[in-house]
Design a protein around this motif. Structure first.
Motif, short mmCIF file in Angstrom:
data_model
loop_
_atom_site.label_atom_id
_atom_site.label_comp_id
_atom_site.label_asym_id
_atom_site.label_seq_id
_atom_site.Cartn_x
_atom_site.Cartn_y
_atom_site.Cartn_z
N TRP A 3 0.68 -1.15 0.04
CA TRP A 3 -0.01 -0.12 0.02
C TRP A 3 1.01 1.20 -0.08
O TRP A 3 2.00 1.39 0.82
CB TRP A 3 -0.82 -0.08 1.20
CG TRP A 3 -2.11 0.62 1.08
CD1 TRP A 3 -2.65 1.60 1.72
CD2 TRP A 3 -3.02 0.46 0.01
NE1 TRP A 3 -4.03 2.22 1.36
CE2 TRP A 3 -4.22 1.31 0.35
CE3 TRP A 3 -3.27 -0.41 -0.98
CZ2 TRP A 3 -5.33 1.52 -0.74
CZ3 TRP A 3 -4.56 -0.20 -1.99
CH2 TRP A 3 -5.25 0.72 -1.65
N PRO A 4 0.74 2.18 -0.89
CA PRO A 4 1.58 3.27 -0.86
C PRO A 4 1.06 4.48 -0.02
O PRO A 4 1.71 5.40 0.08
CB PRO A 4 1.44 3.86 -2.44
CG PRO A 4 -0.20 3.47 -2.83
CD PRO A 4 -0.27 2.19 -2.01
N TRP A 5 -0.19 4.31 0.88
CA TRP A 5 -0.35 5.32 1.83
C TRP A 5 -0.54 4.69 3.08
O TRP A 5 -0.46 3.52 3.25
CB TRP A 5 -1.76 5.66 1.42
CG TRP A 5 -1.81 6.33 -0.05
CD1 TRP A 5 -1.21 7.55 -0.47
CD2 TRP A 5 -2.53 5.57 -1.16
NE1 TRP A 5 -1.32 7.40 -2.04
CE2 TRP A 5 -2.32 6.28 -2.43
CE3 TRP A 5 -3.30 4.46 -1.25
CZ2 TRP A 5 -2.90 6.00 -3.60
CZ3 TRP A 5 -3.84 4.05 -2.51
CH2 TRP A 5 -3.48 4.97 -3.62
N ASN A 6 -0.71 5.29 4.12
CA ASN A 6 -0.95 5.05 5.74
C ASN A 6 0.22 4.28 6.07
O ASN A 6 1.22 4.30 5.44
CB ASN A 6 -2.04 3.75 5.67
CG ASN A 6 -3.53 4.38 4.94
OD1 ASN A 6 -4.06 3.94 4.12
ND2 ASN A 6 -4.12 5.42 5.69
N ARG A 7 0.34 4.11 7.47
CA ARG A 7 1.40 3.84 8.13
C ARG A 7 0.90 2.76 9.24
O ARG A 7 -0.20 2.66 9.59
CB ARG A 7 2.17 4.76 8.94
CG ARG A 7 2.56 6.12 7.93
CD ARG A 7 2.96 7.09 8.79
NE ARG A 7 1.49 7.99 8.86
CZ ARG A 7 1.02 8.59 9.95
NH1 ARG A 7 2.05 8.66 11.20
NH2 ARG A 7 0.04 9.32 10.15
N VAL A 8 2.01 1.92 9.44
CA VAL A 8 1.49 0.89 10.67
C VAL A 8 1.33 1.52 11.85
O VAL A 8 2.46 2.32 12.10
CB VAL A 8 2.72 -0.37 10.58
CG1 VAL A 8 2.55 -1.19 11.55
CG2 VAL A 8 2.60 -0.86 9.12
N ASP A 9 0.54 1.00 12.74
CA ASP A 9 0.43 1.74 13.87
C ASP A 9 1.29 0.85 14.95
O ASP A 9 0.75 -0.24 15.23
CB ASP A 9 -1.21 1.60 14.29
CG ASP A 9 -1.29 2.40 15.83
OD1 ASP A 9 -0.41 2.47 16.56
OD2 ASP A 9 -2.39 2.72 16.12
N PRO A 10 2.38 1.33 15.47
CA PRO A 10 3.36 0.50 16.27
C PRO A 10 2.74 0.11 17.64
O PRO A 10 3.05 -0.88 18.25
CB PRO A 10 4.58 1.24 16.55
CG PRO A 10 3.94 2.91 16.34
CD PRO A 10 2.69 2.77 15.55
N ASP A 11 1.65 0.87 18.08
CA ASP A 11 1.06 0.71 19.47
C ASP A 11 -0.27 -0.34 19.33
O ASP A 11 -0.98 -0.71 20.13
CB ASP A 11 0.41 1.87 20.10
CG ASP A 11 1.48 2.70 20.36
OD1 ASP A 11 2.57 2.36 20.66
OD2 ASP A 11 1.30 4.02 20.12
N THR A 12 -0.49 -0.98 18.20
CA THR A 12 -1.54 -2.04 18.10
C THR A 12 -1.03 -3.34 17.50
O THR A 12 -1.07 -3.83 16.43
CB THR A 12 -2.79 -1.55 17.09
OG1 THR A 12 -2.02 -1.28 15.87
CG2 THR A 12 -3.42 -0.31 17.91
N PRO A 13 0.04 -4.07 18.09
CA PRO A 13 0.60 -5.34 17.61
C PRO A 13 -0.61 -6.52 17.48
O PRO A 13 -0.32 -7.12 16.74
CB PRO A 13 1.67 -5.54 18.94
CG PRO A 13 0.97 -5.09 20.06
CD PRO A 13 0.34 -3.68 19.63
N GLN A 14 -1.66 -6.30 18.26
CA GLN A 14 -2.75 -7.41 17.73
C GLN A 14 -3.41 -7.34 16.48
O GLN A 14 -3.99 -8.44 15.91
CB GLN A 14 -3.75 -7.19 18.78
CG GLN A 14 -4.80 -5.87 18.64
CD GLN A 14 -4.17 -4.54 19.38
OE1 GLN A 14 -3.04 -4.38 19.41
NE2 GLN A 14 -5.08 -3.63 19.45
N PHE A 15 -2.82 -6.45 15.68
CA PHE A 15 -3.55 -6.27 14.13
C PHE A 15 -2.38 -6.71 13.31
O PHE A 15 -2.86 -7.27 12.38
CB PHE A 15 -3.98 -4.78 13.92
CG PHE A 15 -5.24 -4.39 14.82
CD1 PHE A 15 -6.63 -4.93 14.28
CD2 PHE A 15 -5.21 -3.69 15.72
CE1 PHE A 15 -7.67 -4.53 14.90
CE2 PHE A 15 -6.31 -3.06 16.54
CZ PHE A 15 -7.40 -3.62 15.99
#
Length: 255
Positions: free
Chosen positions: A44-56
């Protein structure tokens, strides 16, 4: 997370159920990471991984439907160029949204912002159906969700809003002296005994949550001095290529 009957301001657009929108996103270069039956996974060329939601554990990839005969094809806004059935792992393509007409079936406010594994976390989500599809509430997987405030450079424009001269929660008296509360274009609450399913025009504004004046009354009356509820339905149906769902039939305890 809560459903709301009222409009929600994002930028300069106020969304509410029944809105017909045009949606588009510039096609942007991306790499194919995997191909599976019916889907192609795109880095995906947009958005970023949320480091505070490892459950996802979002891996930065999004699956796009590759088969026009697949059920999800009619739910998907994003398309690839070339068409996904011609793509192979490692190939470079472009992904975006061609100009598409959708209608809003749900407006969900996320307070606090909803954790999804992706940044930014959404504060507002729109449930939408592509033109040509009629809402069937029993079908939970119908349509798709649109975050109008994420990092995807999506353009959203209001094409048509039925009863745009009314605010949600307005109370009116119709030409037959029957009182109604406007909870949405397809969700009228009759406040007095009667048999009519919908108000008869013209309408007289009698109450507004934030207050109103003579100019507001004139605006509502002038807008309904000619035409009818069925006229609003006809215009909406023509633009959406669908039939509106009468939310007045929902139980009172449903959103």
């Amino acid at each position: 997370m809560s459903h709301i009957d009222g409009g929600t301001m994002v930028g300069r657009i106020r969304f509410r159920v029944g809105d017909i929108l045009t949606v588009s996103c510039p096609f942007t270069e991306a790499q194919v990471s995997a191909v599976r039956p019916g889907y192609v996974s795109i880095r995906w060329p947009w958005n970023r991984v949320d480091p505070d939601t490892p459950q996802f554990a979002w891996n930065g990839e999004v699956a796009v439907t590759s088969d026009p005969a697949h059920f999800d094809w009619k739910r998907e806004l994003f398309r690839t160029d070339p068409a996904p059935q011609h793509l192979r792992p490692g190939a470079v393509c472009r992904v975006g949204i061609p100009l598409t007409v959708v209608h809003v079936t749900d407006v969900v406010v996320c307070d606090p912002p909803r954790a999804t594994g992706i940044l930014p976390r959404p504060t507002l989500l729109l449930g939408v159906l592509l033109a040509g599809q009629t809402e069937v509430p029993e079908h939970e997987d119908q349509g798709c969700t649109l975050d109008p405030d994420d990092d995807v450079p999506t353009s959203i424009d209001l094409l048509f809003r039925p009863y745009d001269f009314l605010h949600l929660g307005d109370e009116v008296i119709d030409t037959n002296d029957c009182s109604w509360r406007f909870r949405g274009p397809w969700h009228w609450e009759r406040l007095a005994d009667g048999t009519a399913a919908m108000p008869a025009w013209p309408l007289t504004l009698t109450a507004r949550l934030e207050g109103f004046d003579e100019a507001d009354m004139s605006a509502v009356y002038d807008a309904t001095e000619s035409g009818s509820h069925s006229g609003e339905v006809a215009r909406w149906s023509w633009l959406a290529d669908a039939t509106p769902f009468d939310r007045s039939s929902l139980r009172r305890d449903q959103p």
